[in-house]
Design a protein around this motif. Sequence first.
Motif, PDB file in Angstrom:
ATOM      1  N   ALA A 156       0.853  -1.250   0.083  1.00  0.00           N
ATOM      2  CA  ALA A 156      -0.030   0.129   0.027  1.00  0.00           C
ATOM      3  C   ALA A 156       1.038   1.411  -0.012  1.00  0.00           C
ATOM      4  N   VAL A 157       0.674   2.230  -0.798  1.00  0.00           N
ATOM      5  CA  VAL A 157       1.350   3.227  -1.009  1.00  0.00           C
ATOM      6  C   VAL A 157       0.388   4.493  -0.861  1.00  0.00           C
ATOM      7  N   ASP A 216      -4.419   6.730  -2.300  1.00  0.00           N
ATOM      8  CA  ASP A 216      -3.998   5.573  -1.822  1.00  0.00           C
ATOM      9  C   ASP A 216      -3.991   4.488  -3.090  1.00  0.00           C
ATOM     10  N   TYR A 217      -2.928   3.637  -3.254  1.00  0.00           N
ATOM     11  CA  TYR A 217      -2.888   2.533  -4.178  1.00  0.00           C
ATOM     12  C   TYR A 217      -2.286   1.277  -3.405  1.00  0.00           C
ATOM     13  N   LEU A 247      -5.890  -1.571  -6.418  1.00  0.00           N
ATOM     14  CA  LEU A 247      -7.020  -0.983  -6.043  1.00  0.00           C
ATOM     15  C   LEU A 247      -6.684   0.502  -5.621  1.00  0.00           C
ATOM     16  N   LYS A 248      -7.340   1.335  -5.998  1.00  0.00           N
ATOM     17  CA  LYS A 248      -7.358   2.946  -5.792  1.00  0.00           C
ATOM     18  C   LYS A 248      -8.436   3.099  -4.568  1.00  0.00           C
ATOM     19  N   VAL A 249      -7.947   3.994  -3.543  1.00  0.00           N
ATOM     20  CA  VAL A 249      -8.744   4.411  -2.581  1.00  0.00           C
ATOM     21  C   VAL A 249      -8.577   5.700  -2.423  1.00  0.00           C
ATOM     22  N   ILE A 250      -9.991   6.514  -2.715  1.00  0.00           N
ATOM     23  CA  ILE A 250      -9.961   7.885  -2.399  1.00  0.00           C
ATOM     24  C   ILE A 250     -10.590   8.429  -1.125  1.00  0.00           C
TER      25      ILE A 250
END
Lengths: 262, 262, 262
Positions: free
Chosen positions: B169-170, B175-176, B184-187
């Motif tokens: 997780a970066v 966040d990716y 997965l992309k987290v906004i």
Amino acid sequence: MQPDLLNHAHIASVLQHFRTHSTLVHCMTNDVVQTFTANVLLALGASPAMVIEREEAVQFSAIADALLVNVGTLTADRADAMRAAIHSANEAGKPWTLDPVAVGALDFRSRFCREILSLHPAAIRGNASEIMALAGVSAGGRGVDTTDSASAARPAAEQLARETGAVVAVTGEVDYVTDGNRTLKVIGGAPIMTRIVGTGCALSAVVAASCALPGERLVNVAAASGLFAQAGGEAASESRGPGSFVAAFLDALYHLDGGALA
Amino acid sequence: MQPDLLNHAHIASVLQHFRTHSTLVHCMTNDVVQTFTANVLLALGASPAMVIEREEAVQFSAIADALLVNVGTLTADRADAMRAAIHSANEAGKPWTLDPVAVGALDFRSRFCREILSLHPAAIRGNASEIMALAGVSAGGRGVDTTDSASAARPAAEQLARETGAVVAVTGEVDYVTDGNRTLKVIGGAPIMTRIVGTGCALSAVVAASCALPGERLVNVAAASGLFAQAGGEAASESRGPGSFVAAFLDALYHLDGGALA
Amino acid sequence: MQPDLLNHAHIASVLQHFRTHSTLVHCMTNDVVQTFTANVLLALGASPAMVIEREEAVQFSAIADALLVNVGTLTADRADAMRAAIHSANEAGKPWTLDPVAVGALDFRSRFCREILSLHPAAIRGNASEIMALAGVSAGGRGVDTTDSASAARPAAEQLARETGAVVAVTGEVDYVTDGNRTLKVIGGAPIMTRIVGTGCALSAVVAASCALPGERLVNVAAASGLFAQAGGEAASESRGPGSFVAAFLDALYHLDGGALA
């Protein structure tokens, strides 16, 4: 000498420097105040990093903009790492600040503080008993608390500044900040600040950061005290006790209004 | 590969798992974020325990559901204890998570992180500069802060996931989270989260806990980020600054509404 | 024996002692709860100091009014320093209090706790699983959490008090405080207190301070629990979750009204 009252325009100017310089502060501080110290620096726009292993502390002191050495929970290992980090900061031309927590009351840290006093601190911040003990004019306070008033410690602070070349801040109901030739007086704050752990320690971290900012060091250190006094006063009036004060204080530091200050 | 947006129903499902599993998390983390990390885990229903002496760390890693290794205030002694705890967790089949704080910027921790990277971490969480330094594609950030954006670090995260087998997780403005095959992309979240110490470190503890929950690890880790983003957004809108944010964030985590999320 | 309900007039009287005595408490406690412990003591009018290096711990235990030994993040070095500090406190006639965090679950701290149990603690405070493990009647809890109820641990607490001469407090939904001959029951508090790290550890620090106050030790220790229960109940009703609870709890401790209590 008579102290001058710190000019509010100077506080506003130093606040502006904090917000634009993102000062990287290497904090070697005690176990009790780490989170609060970091959050105080972040609220002002500075960037804290706690790095403690000897090898890393030496490397990081040369990279960071400023170093804080706080002896609150000193151990033999930490003393070694601090000493090495101070030498590294000095070689790299980075200012370091001493917070001599409970000096005088405990022998191990008293020996260590006296030793590193010769390593050219840029600034020293303590309560009245600590500054008097460090200057050799009294035996220290009760635990981490002062048993003297800041005004009683002003001559000791001025002597210590002349002997070490550091800007010395003695904080209490009123704060005095001196370079040995000139003394500035800072008023404000709130009594509730003595009922929260780490206000003095966090101020020392802000003092350390201020030593890396442009401008006259005496004024920068006094302005660090002034920012705390201003935010402390605002937070005290907006909180119901020591618990809500902590949050209100960080919020107040974050939102300090330079225009209103000046 | 193009990242998919994390499904909100997945976040709600992982939230439910947190609240019903009382995951016991062995946290070997830095001095600055211990309290906040513990309170974040408790707010989500997990059970934190900080155990650091080598003998105890070995024993506890086999008992706990998950292990967190955070190198923020690494010392030689802690590195020894962490290494031993990781081996114990691996033998007991318990997942361990790495938070490589400031890797790249400091040599001692960089050597240690590269060494333990071969010990099969279940997950790795860092900022862009840390993930790029760990993947060997850049030299690291400035202190503990990133100097790169999360999207710039996405290829490095995907490479690191393929090389180590970990979910990586970066985190940043976006966040990716990747297993090297799928990202997965987290906004969500809020800028104020960078002005409070320990948000990234506490997220790593939640990531560590998520690795012990049922379900697909990639989704669990992304959902951990999603829970932080959701609570962070709510708390930012209900607080006045970084001080009140901390309390509002813990309250928001505690009251997250799975139904509304889904 | 049947426990008596603690008299509210006793709580009010001990509160008054806290506010007038400024008890200096030497805290040797774990990494996770240092700030909260210090702020709890300060809110009640006591004066905390964390001193950990062996030489300093020995010196300070003789100066301070009371010593707290909490094994939450025990290391070999800290165990050495704690042992030496206990001997120093005993020689100086200062009471010391044990918080046996997670005893039973981990061998290293279990051996240490059993060893120092013979060094005449004034008080012991733990959850049910810890008190039962220390008394030798069970194997301990899960991590730092109890798997037993306080009432189930009451016989073990009474046995432990008779064997050690300490006042033993076993805390949970209801608290029982015993000297082995007489047991007091304390009700109040709030379930949210288990979702915040350090409430038990901070209570142990208040117990340690209470042992240095005038009056009967059994009543003082029970009153320490009573102050927590009262402030906890008030704070729970004024907060929205675990984050806002922390601030409300410190505010409530600070403002506790002895008149209303009595």
